[in-house]
Design an enzyme around this catalytic site. Sequence first.
Site, PDB file in Angstrom:
ATOM      1  N   ASP A  45     -13.997 -18.391  60.042  1.00  0.00           N
ATOM      2  CA  ASP A  45     -14.861 -17.802  61.065  1.00  0.00           C
ATOM      3  C   ASP A  45     -14.112 -17.588  62.381  1.00  0.00           C
ATOM      4  O   ASP A  45     -14.343 -16.599  63.093  1.00  0.00           O
ATOM      5  CB  ASP A  45     -16.077 -18.693  61.307  1.00  0.00           C
ATOM      6  CG  ASP A  45     -17.136 -18.526  60.225  1.00  0.00           C
ATOM      7  OD1 ASP A  45     -16.876 -17.787  59.251  1.00  0.00           O
ATOM      8  OD2 ASP A  45     -18.212 -19.139  60.345  1.00  0.00           O
TER       9      ASP A  45
ATOM     10  N   SER B 209     -17.452 -29.437  50.142  1.00  0.00           N
ATOM     11  CA  SER B 209     -18.020 -30.005  51.365  1.00  0.00           C
ATOM     12  C   SER B 209     -17.057 -30.091  52.542  1.00  0.00           C
ATOM     13  O   SER B 209     -16.910 -29.122  53.275  1.00  0.00           O
ATOM     14  CB  SER B 209     -18.666 -31.352  51.081  1.00  0.00           C
ATOM     15  OG  SER B 209     -17.767 -32.244  50.509  1.00  0.00           O
TER      16      SER B 209
ATOM     17  N   LYS C 286     -20.976 -27.041  48.297  1.00  0.00           N
ATOM     18  CA  LYS C 286     -21.810 -28.189  48.685  1.00  0.00           C
ATOM     19  C   LYS C 286     -21.918 -28.219  50.205  1.00  0.00           C
ATOM     20  O   LYS C 286     -20.966 -28.564  50.895  1.00  0.00           O
ATOM     21  CB  LYS C 286     -21.228 -29.506  48.179  1.00  0.00           C
ATOM     22  CG  LYS C 286     -22.090 -30.701  48.569  1.00  0.00           C
ATOM     23  CD  LYS C 286     -21.493 -31.991  48.057  1.00  0.00           C
ATOM     24  CE  LYS C 286     -22.374 -33.165  48.474  1.00  0.00           C
ATOM     25  NZ  LYS C 286     -22.391 -33.364  49.931  1.00  0.00           N
TER      26      LYS C 286
END
Length: 442
Positions: free
Chosen positions: A320, A309, A334
């Site tokens: 990214d 998470s 998650k």
Amino acid sequence: MLHSPRLTSLALTIAMVIGAPLALAAEPAKPAAIPATTVSAPSAKAPLPLEELRTFAEVMDRIKAAYVEPVDDKTLLENAIKGMLSNLDPHSAYLGPEDFLELQESTSGEFGGLGIEVGMEDGFIKVVSPIDETPASRAGIEAGDLIVKINGQPTRGQTMTEAVDKMRGKVGEKITLTLVRDGGNPFDVTLARAVIQVKSVKSQMLEDGYGYIRITQFQVKTGEEVGKALAKLRKDNGKKMRGLVLDLRNNPGGVLQSAVEVADHFLTKGLIVYTKGRIANSELRFSADPADASEGVPLVVLINGGSASASEIVAGALQDQKRGVLMGTDSFGKGSVQTVLPLNNDRALKITTALYFTPNGRSIQAQGIVPDIEVRRAKITAEQDSENFKEADLQGHLGNGNGGADRPSGKGGGAKPRPQDDDYQLSQALSLLKGLSITQGK
């Protein structure tokens, strides 16, 4: 600095929690921050299911009349609420006074237990990750281990809350867990419960010019602590670093805002993460500000199956934005956000309210982050070079015409152990940083 125009008090005072189940680090929410219509709006449009409510009342009456032992209304209703939450998804739960207090304690970084972050898999309790420097990590418990018995009692068929309650107890008491690792034979691990004091950020210099920061979980002050760690590493190095390893392995997650703050220390622009949910206040966007606490230092981020998470938010944003190279193995996967909604009598609901997405629109839910370079765990065995014989060992050898001291063979004993000496993944990360430093001329 980190707040987008859409960031409301829901995210700040209602603690959007994105950690591993029952191992959360969330800031206690304030009841006044939740408009009553916000939560009830979706269901208010539909009429009450009268037939189902009649069935519920009838079942409750039958249990009270026919169950082998008397059961009071309060117990039946609380059990009904627990069932209502537990059947939504693995991360939604009803928090009684003790559970709610434990969640608040975990936010401060101190709580009682074994130091294990857990989840559910095929009806068994699965270790998401052991927390550093706790009874679990010292006993050798690893991410991915299945807990099949607690003190000889099978865990299959138990809820995660029930299993966690059995693992908690008085400090100093011993407990035996039966584990299965990688499909092998069950084995027992006996350990003593302790007060778990989690230091979320650790840092040190690996070598001259190369720093290391490890985040064990995302607590309320983790972003601030990472900023201080970066400043200390710069000071210890005496100049700008040539490379940095950010270690998110076995980090189960924590507070969303802290994950955003950590990512922002390494980014100067662009989106960090955004969330989507049914209620308006669950749709948030977080962007980086121009300040760069890391000074653009070459970065390698370590992840593994215990990175969940909040760790995946940081790793996904840096990947990214092409700010660092991700190394290790696939993360946990998650990608949901939990919101803690306080109720009366020191109780609360922890419900999944949104999914989060990386800057490029990737949902991590049930897929995880795939590293740029896969490096699996391995044992490092150092070979001795003491038998090598060099030119400089020969009697009467010529000196180096360009100057400089001779370099004969010799034992380099007495060197202080370093973290990368017995950690293959960390060793590979450091090697990559050195390569980047050479090719970039730094």
